[in-house]
Design an enzyme around this catalytic site. Structure first.
Site, PDB file in Angstrom:
ATOM      1  N   ASP A  57      39.039  52.737  39.566  1.00  0.00           N
ATOM      2  CA  ASP A  57      39.658  51.982  38.396  1.00  0.00           C
ATOM      3  C   ASP A  57      39.131  52.065  37.074  1.00  0.00           C
ATOM      4  OD1 ASP A  57      41.678  49.294  38.257  1.00  0.00           O
ATOM      5  OD2 ASP A  57      40.148  49.720  36.562  1.00  0.00           O
ATOM      6  N   ILE A  58      39.540  52.472  35.971  1.00  0.00           N
ATOM      7  CA  ILE A  58      38.677  52.663  34.641  1.00  0.00           C
ATOM      8  C   ILE A  58      37.983  51.522  34.223  1.00  0.00           C
ATOM      9  CG2 ILE A  58      40.739  52.210  33.131  1.00  0.00           C
ATOM     10  CD1 ILE A  58      40.231  54.928  31.844  1.00  0.00           C
ATOM     11  N   HIS A 118      50.236  49.816  43.322  1.00  0.00           N
ATOM     12  CA  HIS A 118      49.025  50.220  43.532  1.00  0.00           C
ATOM     13  C   HIS A 118      48.229  48.907  44.149  1.00  0.00           C
ATOM     14  CE1 HIS A 118      49.196  48.267  39.228  1.00  0.00           C
ATOM     15  NE2 HIS A 118      47.991  47.863  39.659  1.00  0.00           N
TER      16      HIS A 118
HETATM   17  P1  5GP Z   1      47.241  45.669  37.675  1.00  0.00           P
HETATM   18  O1  5GP Z   1      46.964  44.680  36.723  1.00  0.00           O
HETATM   19  O2  5GP Z   1      48.554  46.338  37.174  1.00  0.00           O
HETATM   20  O3  5GP Z   1      47.320  45.248  38.901  1.00  0.00           O
HETATM   21  O4  5GP Z   1      46.149  46.791  37.513  1.00  0.00           O
HETATM   22  C1  5GP Z   1      46.100  47.985  36.792  1.00  0.00           C
HETATM   23  C2  5GP Z   1      44.683  48.537  36.918  1.00  0.00           C
HETATM   24  O5  5GP Z   1      44.773  50.115  36.585  1.00  0.00           O
HETATM   25  C3  5GP Z   1      43.681  47.856  35.853  1.00  0.00           C
HETATM   26  O6  5GP Z   1      42.600  47.283  36.883  1.00  0.00           O
HETATM   27  C4  5GP Z   1      43.275  49.025  35.043  1.00  0.00           C
HETATM   28  O7  5GP Z   1      41.902  48.884  34.727  1.00  0.00           O
HETATM   29  C5  5GP Z   1      43.722  50.340  35.767  1.00  0.00           C
HETATM   30  N1  5GP Z   1      44.033  51.277  34.857  1.00  0.00           N
HETATM   31  C6  5GP Z   1      44.888  51.186  33.786  1.00  0.00           C
HETATM   32  N2  5GP Z   1      45.033  52.509  33.258  1.00  0.00           N
HETATM   33  C7  5GP Z   1      44.022  53.278  33.921  1.00  0.00           C
HETATM   34  C8  5GP Z   1      43.683  54.733  33.646  1.00  0.00           C
HETATM   35  O8  5GP Z   1      44.396  55.452  32.799  1.00  0.00           O
HETATM   36  N3  5GP Z   1      42.956  55.329  34.615  1.00  0.00           N
HETATM   37  C9  5GP Z   1      42.340  54.519  35.534  1.00  0.00           C
HETATM   38  N4  5GP Z   1      41.545  55.017  36.363  1.00  0.00           N
HETATM   39  N5  5GP Z   1      42.694  53.139  35.866  1.00  0.00           N
HETATM   40  C10 5GP Z   1      43.489  52.654  35.146  1.00  0.00           C
END
Ligand code: 5GP
Ligand code: ZN
Length: 115
Positions: free
Chosen positions: A33-34, A102
């Site tokens: 995760d970024i 995810h």
């Molecule tokens: P959600 O809130 O949808 O469950 O989590 C999305 C996750 O994706 C977040 O923790 C965010 O930091 C991660 N994320 C979003 N864009 C990117 C990206 O371009 N690269 C990576 N490695 N992680 C990302």
């Protein structure tokens, strides 16, 4: 739809956006995760564009099983020895920001930034 050209995770699968990969096979991609909440914070995704858990169908059972079974193996490989946490945010009220299914897996010594 197998891929969505506007989806950030499909772009990572296609190699159009870089990511620090932890695992890849024909069905799955795992990357860090970024914005990690924990010392180890990985995201496991199907290569197939499935928007969320809400869209899962019976034919996805093996894929989801494969993804789940991979988590303990990868956490061990990444040095996580004292337990881990898994989160799957689903839909708006579930706090999902990226609409490509995810699984978050987080571990490492506490305190963590979040979670
Ligand atoms: P959600 O809130 O949808 O469950 O989590 C999305 C996750 O994706 C977040 O923790 C965010 O930091 C991660 N994320 C979003 N864009 C990117 C990206 O371009 N690269 C990576 N490695 N992680 C990302
Ligand atoms: Zn996608």
């Amino acid at each position: 739809m197998s891929q969505d050209s506007h989806c950030i995770f499909c772009k990572i699968v296609a190699g159009q956006i870089p990511a620090k990969k932890a695992y890849e096979d024909e069905d799955l991609l795992v990357f860090h995760d970024i914005h990690p909440w924990a010392p180890v914070h990985i995201l496991l995704i199907p290569k197939l564009h499935i928007a969320s858990m809400a869209e899962l169908q019976p034919e996805h059972a093996a894929l989801m099983g494969k993804m789940t079974v991979l988590v303990p193996r990868l956490m061990k490989e990444l040095g996580v020895t004292n337990g881990f946490r898994m989160v799957v945010n689903t839909g708006s009220d579930g706090g999902q920001e990226v609409h490509h299914l995810h699984m978050h897996a987080m571990g490492g010594p506490r305190p963590w930034l979040k979670g």
